[in-house]
Design a protein around this motif. Structure first.
Motif, short mmCIF file in Angstrom:
data_model
loop_
_atom_site.label_atom_id
_atom_site.label_comp_id
_atom_site.label_asym_id
_atom_site.label_seq_id
_atom_site.Cartn_x
_atom_site.Cartn_y
_atom_site.Cartn_z
N ARG A 428 -37.80 -36.00 -0.22
CA ARG A 428 -37.05 -35.50 -1.38
C ARG A 428 -37.31 -34.00 -1.55
N ILE A 429 -36.26 -33.27 -1.91
CA ILE A 429 -36.36 -31.82 -2.10
C ILE A 429 -37.07 -31.56 -3.42
N VAL A 430 -38.14 -30.71 -3.37
CA VAL A 430 -38.88 -30.37 -4.58
C VAL A 430 -38.80 -28.86 -4.89
N ASP A 431 -38.29 -28.04 -3.93
CA ASP A 431 -38.15 -26.60 -4.19
C ASP A 431 -36.96 -26.07 -3.39
N TRP A 432 -36.32 -25.03 -3.93
CA TRP A 432 -35.07 -24.51 -3.32
C TRP A 432 -34.89 -23.10 -3.88
N ASN A 433 -35.13 -22.07 -3.03
CA ASN A 433 -35.09 -20.69 -3.57
C ASN A 433 -33.67 -20.13 -3.55
N GLY A 434 -33.57 -18.88 -4.03
CA GLY A 434 -32.25 -18.25 -4.14
C GLY A 434 -31.59 -18.04 -2.80
N GLN A 435 -32.39 -17.67 -1.74
CA GLN A 435 -31.81 -17.47 -0.42
C GLN A 435 -31.22 -18.77 0.13
N ALA A 436 -31.85 -19.93 -0.21
CA ALA A 436 -31.29 -21.21 0.19
C ALA A 436 -29.95 -21.45 -0.49
N GLU A 437 -29.82 -21.03 -1.77
CA GLU A 437 -28.54 -21.15 -2.45
C GLU A 437 -27.47 -20.33 -1.75
N LEU A 438 -27.83 -19.05 -1.37
CA LEU A 438 -26.87 -18.17 -0.71
C LEU A 438 -26.49 -18.69 0.68
N LEU A 439 -27.50 -19.25 1.42
CA LEU A 439 -27.24 -19.69 2.80
C LEU A 439 -26.44 -20.98 2.85
N LEU A 440 -26.82 -21.99 2.03
CA LEU A 440 -26.23 -23.32 2.15
C LEU A 440 -25.23 -23.64 1.05
N GLY A 441 -25.16 -22.81 -0.02
CA GLY A 441 -24.13 -23.00 -1.02
C GLY A 441 -24.48 -23.98 -2.13
N TRP A 442 -25.64 -24.66 -2.06
CA TRP A 442 -26.03 -25.60 -3.11
C TRP A 442 -26.92 -24.87 -4.13
N ARG A 443 -26.64 -25.04 -5.41
CA ARG A 443 -27.50 -24.46 -6.44
C ARG A 443 -28.81 -25.24 -6.52
N ARG A 444 -29.82 -24.57 -7.07
CA ARG A 444 -31.16 -25.17 -7.14
C ARG A 444 -31.13 -26.49 -7.91
N GLU A 445 -30.46 -26.50 -9.07
CA GLU A 445 -30.44 -27.71 -9.89
C GLU A 445 -29.67 -28.84 -9.20
N GLU A 446 -28.76 -28.51 -8.28
CA GLU A 446 -28.05 -29.54 -7.53
C GLU A 446 -28.90 -30.12 -6.41
N ALA A 447 -29.81 -29.32 -5.87
CA ALA A 447 -30.59 -29.76 -4.71
C ALA A 447 -31.86 -30.49 -5.08
N ILE A 448 -32.54 -30.05 -6.17
CA ILE A 448 -33.84 -30.63 -6.52
C ILE A 448 -33.70 -32.14 -6.77
N GLY A 449 -34.60 -32.90 -6.17
CA GLY A 449 -34.62 -34.35 -6.37
C GLY A 449 -33.78 -35.14 -5.39
N HIS A 450 -32.89 -34.49 -4.63
CA HIS A 450 -32.07 -35.20 -3.65
C HIS A 450 -32.80 -35.32 -2.33
N ASP A 451 -32.38 -36.30 -1.56
CA ASP A 451 -32.94 -36.50 -0.23
C ASP A 451 -32.42 -35.40 0.69
N LEU A 452 -33.31 -34.88 1.55
CA LEU A 452 -32.91 -33.79 2.44
C LEU A 452 -31.73 -34.18 3.32
N GLY A 453 -31.69 -35.44 3.74
CA GLY A 453 -30.61 -35.89 4.60
C GLY A 453 -29.25 -35.91 3.92
N ASP A 454 -29.24 -35.94 2.55
CA ASP A 454 -27.95 -35.95 1.84
C ASP A 454 -27.31 -34.58 1.81
N LEU A 455 -28.12 -33.49 1.89
CA LEU A 455 -27.58 -32.14 1.78
C LEU A 455 -27.47 -31.45 3.13
#
Length: 755
Positions: A428-455
Motif C-alpha cells: 500500500r502507498i504511504v507517501d507520494w511527493n510532488g514530483q510523483a504527482e508531476l510524473l504520473l499525474g495522480w495527486r497525493r490524496e488520490e494515491a495514499i492508501g491505494h495498492d501500488l498495483g492499482d496505480l
C-alpha cells in the motif's frame, strides 16, 4: 468439589497418608494376588492336562496290548497247519474270547475271504473279502478306527448304546512263509469307556469333569451325549492335531458350542512301541465356574486382607499427620500475629524437630530483614519519582527531535528532483511527493492508501516492485539499491522511460519500501541520436576503408611492381592500421546493432564440440605465429554435450576470446578450451597462462572501449569492444559469461549456455 476437599494441613496429610497407605496396600496385595492367582490357574490347568496325558497313555497302551495279542495269536503255526481243523481253531479262539472279554468277535478267514472259524460261532462261512480289515490285513498288521457294527449288529445281544468296534487284523502264514489267511478281531469300544471313566471318576469327586476322545478328524468318539459324533472346531483340537504345542499335556481356556467357557487339558496320542496309533486326541474339560472356584476363594481372602491392612495403615497415617502438623500450627499462629503488625519473635521448643526450629529461625530473620527493607523502600520511592520526572523530560525532548527530523526528511522528499513513492510491506502507498504527482499525474490524496498495483499501469514496474517487496519481506535486501531502467505509464496511459532505485527504511512492521523514479526521456533521446550518428559514421567509413585496404594489399603484393624496402614497410604499416580501423568499425556496427535490437539470432539445439574445434582451427595460424599452443580438453563422456545457440554468433564469441588469450599469453604456453556439463545446460571455458585480471577490474572489461593490460597496468591492444560484444551476444542467448582465475595462473573466461 473444593468445598469437600480439606483445607487444613493436618487433614490433608492424614488424607494423603491414608490414600497412600490404601494405594500401597492395594498395589502390594494386587501383585501378590496376580502372582498367586496366576500360579493357581496354571496348576489347575496343568492338572487337567495331566489327566489328558494319563487317559491318552492308557488308551495307547491298551490298544498296543490288543495289537500285540492279535499279532501273537496270528504268529501261531497251528493256524496254517492243515492238520489243525476248523473245530480245533474254534476251540482255540473261544478260549481267547473267554479270556479277554473285550473281544466282541475274533475269527480266522481263509485266503478267499471266507470265515473258517470264530470264537463265538458267528459269521462262520461269511464272505468278508470286501471288509477293510481283511483286505489290509492281508498286506500286514492293520488297525481300523472306531466304527459301528455292520455284520454283527443283528447277531450280538442288544444293548442300550450302539455297538462300536476297533478292528485289529494280521495275516497268518504257513511254514513256507506264504499267507494263508487273516486273523481278525473286533475290540469292543466299551473298553475305552472304562479307561476314560477310570481317569475321570478318580478326579471328579468335588466338581463335574468330562473326558472326550476324538478321532484324527476331530469327531467325538466318546464324550457327553450332546457332543457324540460331532466334529469339534476348537482351538484345543487344532493345537493338539497340528502340534502347535510340542510339549506334552497343554491346557487353555476356551468357549465351547454350548456357550460356556471351559478349562481344557489336551493330549494327542502317538501310538506305543510298534503300535502306530490312530491319531486319537483326548480332551479333559471342566467348567471355569468349578475349575476356578479356588481362585475366587483366594481373591476374596486377599480382598479382605487388603481392606484390613489399608485401614491399619490409615490409622498410622493419621497419627503421623498429627505429629507433623502440631508444631506447624503453632508457627502459623505466630505468623498471623506478625501479619497483624506484631513484632514478637517466633518461639520454638527443644522438642520440635529440626526443620521446625530452622523454619522458626528463618522467619525471625525474615521479620528483621523486612523491617530494614521497609525503611529502604520508602527512600527508593522518593528517588524513583525523581527519576520518572527526569525520564519524562528526556522523552519529550527526544519526541521533539524526531518530529523535527521527520519534518526535515519530508521537506527533502518534497524538494527532491526525483519522484518518490513510499510503500509499506503489504504493497500500500504511504507517501507520494510532488514530483510523483508531476510524473504520473495522480495527486497525493488520490494515491495514499491505494495498492501500488492499482496505480502503476505497466507490468514491468509492478513485477519489479512486487519482487523487491517479497525479497525484503523474506529478509533479502542485497541488490535493490542499484538503479535500473524501466518504462512506466501515467494515469493517461502515456509511457515514460524512468531510472528506478529502491531501498528499505525502518524495521519490522513499520518498515517502508522507498521507490525513486527519475524521468530519463531526454537522456534516451540523446542516446538514440548518438547511436544513429555512430551507425551512420560507421557505414560511411566502411566503404572507403574497404577500397583503401584493397589498394594497399595490391601495392604490398607487387601489383605495380616491386617497391623499395622503405616504401614497402610504410605500405605494410598503412595496411595493418587499415585492418585495425576496419575491425573497429565492424565492432562499432555490432554494438550499435545489438543496442538497437537489430542483430538477428537463430538459437538451435546442437553439439558444442564442433563449435570448439572450428574456432581452434580458425585461430591456429595466429597462435602459431605467437608461439602459443591451442588445446581442447573434454571428457569422453561429455563429447555429446549440447546447448541452444546461434552457430555463427557463438563462433564470433569464441574466436574473440581465443584472440584475446593468444595476444596476452606468453610464448611457449598453451590456451586451453574446455567443455563441461552445467546444471542448466553446458559450459565452455577459455583459459590462458597470462597475468590474469584483478577481481576489481573484472566487471569493467565488459564495458565498451575499456582495455585492461597486465593486472590493469597497460592496455593490451585492440578496440576495447570485443568483450562487450561477447557479453551482449551470450546474454541474448539466455546465458552468462564470467571471469575467474585459471589453474596455475592466468585468466579463465567461462560461458554458460542453456540446453
Amino acid at each position: 468439589m473444593k468445598a469437600l476437599f480439606p483445607r487444613g494441613l493436618r487433614a490433608r496429610l492424614a488424607l494423603a497418608f491414608s490414600l497412600l497407605s490404601v494405594i500401597l496396600a492395594l498395589a502390594l496385595l494386587g501383585t501378590v494376588e496376580r502372582r498367586a492367582v496366576g500360579q493357581l490357574e496354571r496348576q489347575i490347568g496343568a492338572g487337567l492336562a495331566d489327566l489328558a496325558v494319563q487317559a491318552s497313555d492308557k488308551l495307547e497302551r491298551g490298544m498296543f496290548e490288543r495289537y500285540r495279542e492279535v499279532a501273537l495269536i496270528a504268529d501261531r503255526p497251528s493256524l496254517a497247519d492243515p492238520a489243525y481243523d476248523n473245530a480245533r481253531l474254534t476251540r482255540t479262539l473261544r478260549r481267547v474270547q473267554e479270556t479277554y472279554s473285550y473281544y466282541e468277535w475274533i475269527g480266522v478267514a481263509g485266503i478267499d475271504g471266507k470265515v473258517k472259524a470264530t470264537g463265538n460261532g458267528l459269521l462262520v462261512g461269511a464272505d468278508v473279502s470286501k471288509r477293510p480289515w481283511f483286505r489290509q490285513g492281508l498286506e500286514g498288521g492293520y488297525v481300523g478306527d472306531v466304527h459301528e457294527a455292520v455284520l454283527l449288529a443283528k447277531l450280538l445281544p442288544a444293548q442300550a448304546e450302539p455297538r462300536r468296534f476297533v478292528d485289529v487284523a494280521f495275516p497268518y502264514v504257513d511254514a513256507a512263509g506264504k499267507v494263508q489267511g487273516v486273523l481278525g478281531a473286533h475290540v469292543s469300544w466299551n473298553w475305552a469307556r472304562e479307561v476314560a471313566r477310570s481317569v475321570v471318576d478318580a478326579n471328579a469327586r468335588s466338581a463335574p469333569l468330562d473326558a472326550l476322545i476324538l478321532d484324527a478328524g476331530g469327531r467325538v468318539l466318546l464324550g457327553p451325549p450332546d457332543l457324540a459324533d460331532r466334529v469339534l472346531d476348537l482351538e484345543s483340537v487344532r493345537r493338539a492335531r497340528t502340534g502347535a504345542d510340542a510339549r506334552r499335556g497343554q491346557h487353555l481356556v476356551e468357549r465351547w458350542p454350548d456357550g460356556r467357557d471351559y478349562v481344557v487339558g489336551y493330549q494327542k496320542g502317538a501310538g506305543h512301541a510298534n503300535y502306530p496309533g490312530l491319531g486319537w486326541t483326548v480332551l479333559v474339560r471342566q467348567d471355569v465356574v468349578y475349575a476356578y472356584a479356588p481362585v475366587r476363594e483366594l481373591r476374596s481372602h486377599v480382598l479382605w486382607s487388603g481392606a484390613a491392612l489399608a485401614a491399619l495403615f490409615s490409622l498410622v497415617g493419621i497419627w503421623v499427620a498429627r505429629s507433623i502438623t502440631r508444631p506447624l500450627a503453632r508457627l502459623a499462629g505466630a505468623a498471623t500475629d506478625l501479619r497483624k503488625g506484631g513484632a514478637t519473635p517466633i518461639a520454638t521448643g527443644p522438642d520440635d524437630y529440626a526443620e521446625i526450629r530452622a523454619l522458626g529461625r528463618a522467619l525471625n530473620a525474615l521479620v528483621s530483614d523486612l523491617e530494614a527493607r521497609r525503611g529502604q523502600l520508602l527512600g527508593l520511592n522518593g528517588r524513583l519519582e525523581e527519576l520518572v520526572d527526569a525520564r519524562t523530560r528526556e522523552l519529550r525532548r527526544a519526541l521533539e527531535t524526531v518530529q523535527a527530523s521527520e519534518a526535515r526528511i519530508r521537506a527533502i522528499v518534497e524538494t527532491a528532483q526525483d519522484a518518490f513513492i513510499g510503500v509499506d510491506l503489504k504493497g500500500r502507498i504511504v507517501d507520494w511527493n510532488g514530483q510523483a504527482e508531476l510524473l504520473l499525474g495522480w495527486r497525493r490524496e488520490e494515491a495514499i492508501g491505494h495498492d501500488l498495483g492499482d496505480l502503476v499501469r505497466l507490468d514491468q514496474l509492478r513485477e519489479a516492485a512486487g519482487g523487491a517487496l517479497g525479497d525484503f519481506a523474506g529478509g533479502v535486501q542485497a541488490g535493490h539499491e542499484r538503479r535500473v531502467e524501466r518504462v512506466v505509464a501515467d494515469r493517461h496511459g502515456v509511457e515514460i522511460p524512468v531510472e528506478m532505485s529502491t531501498g528499505l527504511t525502518g524495521q519490522g512492521e513499520a518498515a517502508v519500501f522507498s521507490i525513486f523514479l527519475r524521468d530519463i526521456t531526454e537522456r534516451k533521446r540523446i542516446e538514440r541520436m548518438k547511436n544513429e550518428f555512430v551507425g551512420t559514421v560507421s557505414h560511411e567509413l566502411r566503404t572507403p576503408l574497404t577500397s583503401i585496404r584493397a589498394s594497399l594489399a595490391l601495392l604490398a603484393d607487387g601489383a605495380l611492381g616491386s617497391l623499395p624496402p622503405d616504401v614497402l614497410e610504410l605500405v605494410e604499416i598503412c595496411n595493418s592500421n587499415c585492418i585495425r580501423l576496419n575491425r573497429l568499425v565492424d565492432d562499432m556496427l555490432d554494438i550499435q546493432k545489438i543496442e538497437a535490437g537489430m542483430m538477428s539470432f537463430v538459437p538451435v539445439l546442437q553439439p558444442l564440440l564442433p563449435l570448439a574445434r572450428e574456432a581452434i582451427r580458425t585461430m591456429r595460424g595466429m597462435a602459431g605465429a605467437a608461439g602459443v599452443a591451442l588445446e581442447l580438453a573434454v571428457d569422453p563422456n561429455d563429447e555429446g554435450l549440447q546447448a541452444r545457440f546461434d552457430h555463427d554468433r557463438m563462433t564470433q564469441v569464441l574466436v574473440n576470446l581465443l584472440s584475446n588469450a593468444i595476444r596476452i599469453a606468453p610464448a611457449d604456453t598453451s590456451v586451453v578450451v574446455t567443455l563441461a556439463p552445467h546444471a542448466d545446460g553446458a559450459s565452455l571455458s577459455v583459459a590462458d597462462s597470462g597475468p590474469g585480471i584483478a577481481p576489481a577490474l573484472r566487471e569493467r572489461v565488459f564495458q565498451p572501449f575499456v582495455q585492461i593490460g597486465e593486472r590493469g597496468s597497460a592496455p593490451a591492444g585492440g578496440t576495447g569492444l570485443g568483450l562487450a560484444i561477447c557479453k551482449r551476444i551470450v546474454e541474448e542467448h539466455g546465458g552468462s559469461i564470467a571471469i575467474g582465475d585459471a589453474p596455475g595462473g592466468g585468466a579463465l573466461f567461462t560461458i554458460t549456455l542453456p540446453a
